[in-house]
Design a protein around this motif. Sequence first.
Motif, mmCIF file in Angstrom:
data_model
loop_
_atom_site.group_PDB
_atom_site.id
_atom_site.type_symbol
_atom_site.label_atom_id
_atom_site.label_comp_id
_atom_site.label_asym_id
_atom_site.label_seq_id
_atom_site.Cartn_x
_atom_site.Cartn_y
_atom_site.Cartn_z
ATOM 1 N N LEU A 49 32.286 33.321 -10.121
ATOM 2 C CA LEU A 49 33.350 34.010 -10.836
ATOM 3 C C LEU A 49 32.711 35.154 -11.608
ATOM 4 C CD1 LEU A 49 36.307 32.544 -12.825
ATOM 5 C CD2 LEU A 49 34.843 34.220 -13.922
ATOM 6 N N THR A 50 33.302 36.337 -11.538
ATOM 7 C CA THR A 50 32.783 37.520 -12.220
ATOM 8 C C THR A 50 33.644 37.851 -13.426
ATOM 9 O OG1 THR A 50 31.825 38.479 -10.210
ATOM 10 C CG2 THR A 50 32.352 40.002 -12.010
ATOM 11 N N GLY B 74 27.198 36.078 -21.888
ATOM 12 C CA GLY B 74 28.127 34.998 -21.614
ATOM 13 C C GLY B 74 29.556 35.484 -21.520
ATOM 14 N N ALA B 75 30.414 34.614 -20.967
ATOM 15 C CA ALA B 75 31.806 34.988 -20.712
ATOM 16 C C ALA B 75 32.798 34.089 -21.430
ATOM 17 C CB ALA B 75 32.073 34.953 -19.201
ATOM 18 N N ARG C 227 40.987 30.239 -18.481
ATOM 19 C CA ARG C 227 41.890 29.538 -17.554
ATOM 20 C C ARG C 227 41.109 28.929 -16.399
ATOM 21 N NH1 ARG C 227 45.417 33.926 -18.383
ATOM 22 N NH2 ARG C 227 44.653 34.913 -16.458
ATOM 23 N N ALA C 228 40.164 29.687 -15.856
ATOM 24 C CA ALA C 228 39.378 29.177 -14.731
ATOM 25 C C ALA C 228 38.529 27.978 -15.145
ATOM 26 C CB ALA C 228 38.491 30.294 -14.179
ATOM 27 N N VAL D 117 37.620 37.561 -9.934
ATOM 28 C CA VAL D 117 37.156 38.555 -10.903
ATOM 29 C C VAL D 117 38.089 38.548 -12.105
ATOM 30 C CG1 VAL D 117 36.679 41.000 -11.341
ATOM 31 C CG2 VAL D 117 36.157 40.004 -9.093
ATOM 32 N N CYS D 118 37.528 38.442 -13.298
ATOM 33 C CA CYS D 118 38.277 38.530 -14.546
ATOM 34 C C CYS D 118 37.915 39.836 -15.234
ATOM 35 C CB CYS D 118 37.940 37.353 -15.471
ATOM 36 S SG CYS D 118 38.523 35.746 -14.873
#
Length: 515
Positions: free
Chosen positions: A477-478, A485-486, A496-497, A513-514
């Motif tokens: 996941l991008t 960090g994300a 959500r993911a 992709v986020c």
Amino acid sequence: MPRPFRPRAAALTVCAVLLPALLAGCGGDDEGADPTRQELDWKSCPAPSEAQGGGPPPSPLPGDRGEWSCATMRAPLDWDDPGGDTIGLALIRARSSGPADERIGSLIFNFGGPGVSGVTTLPAFGDLYATLRTRYDLVAFDPRGVGRSAPVACEDDQQLDALLQQDATPDDAAEQRELLRSTEDFNAACEANSARILPHVRTTDAARDLDLMREVLGDEQLHYFGFSYGTELGGVYAHLFPGKVGRAVFDAVVDPTLTAEQGALGQARGFQLALDNYAEDCVSQVEGCPVGESAQDVKDRIAGLLKDLDGRPVPGVFPRRLTQSTATGGIMQALYSRDFWPFLTDGLEQAYDGDGTILMLLSDSMNGRGENGEYSNLIAANTSINCADAKPRYSPEDVRRSLPAFRSASALFGDFLAWGMIGCTDWAVPGAADRPDVSAPGAAPVLVIGNTGDPATPYEGARRMVRALGEGVGVELTYEGEGHGAYNSEDACVQRAVHGYLLDGKVPAAGTVCR
């Protein structure tokens, strides 16, 4: 190697004197007991020790939902001799807030470093993980060698103060000799004070601790959330115990395909990219950028500041002065998060006026120095784990050979990160391997999140982790964002993911992709 390697200097600190509460790291603990049959004795958490960073005990959980509880788990000192001496590993837990029949199990966190205390970090971010807590007990720990878990001891606070003001980017042969001498002295001090634990702080040892933790906590599979170096630890666990991997998320991903030199070079590019993005953002502000008229001007002025500080430090946090090395560390710390960019602007403004306070405080944060002048054992643990893991031992000649590539990657940070490679010179314990093995055929899916603006674990590492885990395991996941960090950016798409997988077992589509 998420935290940059740093050159070290010498110190002699006796564990029994400096860390009297941390007997697990100094004496002989229980011998012969079967650690898998132990029951943890959960109690109210004490105030963090000096090695954990000090401060008050963790605050009660939000919403009148109880308190954090702490326990000590016994683990073999030497996993090749599981019936021999044991050490104590510090754990912290918040029980699940949701209905008992919806509880999945324990979700174990590692926040990276290596050398970060999970026992102090998890409660600091407790609100952020409230949704995950609806179906999990949240658990974190101090890995072996860290905090309250048989901590490595090397230097005292005064010597660390002097060390971190030392010139970490030598310009001539005399400065190079001094840097090498101080590094060798520091490493000898670590051996003198911590010889018992140094051979047993490899990531493979910590991964076996994780599996013991899973079993003692009563879980059939390990549900895991790893950040930064914690992704390397999670990958090594998946390699050693693929059948025990439950729902796992890796965020701010370490590239497992790189040697220590290649990792440091990647960080030079990553921090340079973050600096470029900071400079562009600063000059795009409506009110203007107080530290430069254009993005290039911002970077040129920073380079000029560092050059000036090389010979003429300015007052910092009394009685220390802001040197070129401490200023570089402070700038790098500010690039770990977009939230810190305003502090970087303020710090640069101050430094241009001859006041190094803010940049020095940022540097202190990076190095685990508290306001009271006491250091956690982050530096000692970071060095010990990195040097136990990484086989290469780089010489000054190796650094000089690599300097052109590092300078090409970053004119500002290249020398600093290149010279940091000598940190394992004459280390007492041989390094385990050139690279960690994270191949995990047959493991459950692992959600692997890469951040395009990450300075410390550049984005490319996420895709390489996916490939190294093996077909059908890593799911990429991008996140198109800034900082290290994300998930902790609180981006709704990323969360959500993560929640969909950890809470409901729904694996997002590979390549999501986020933005």
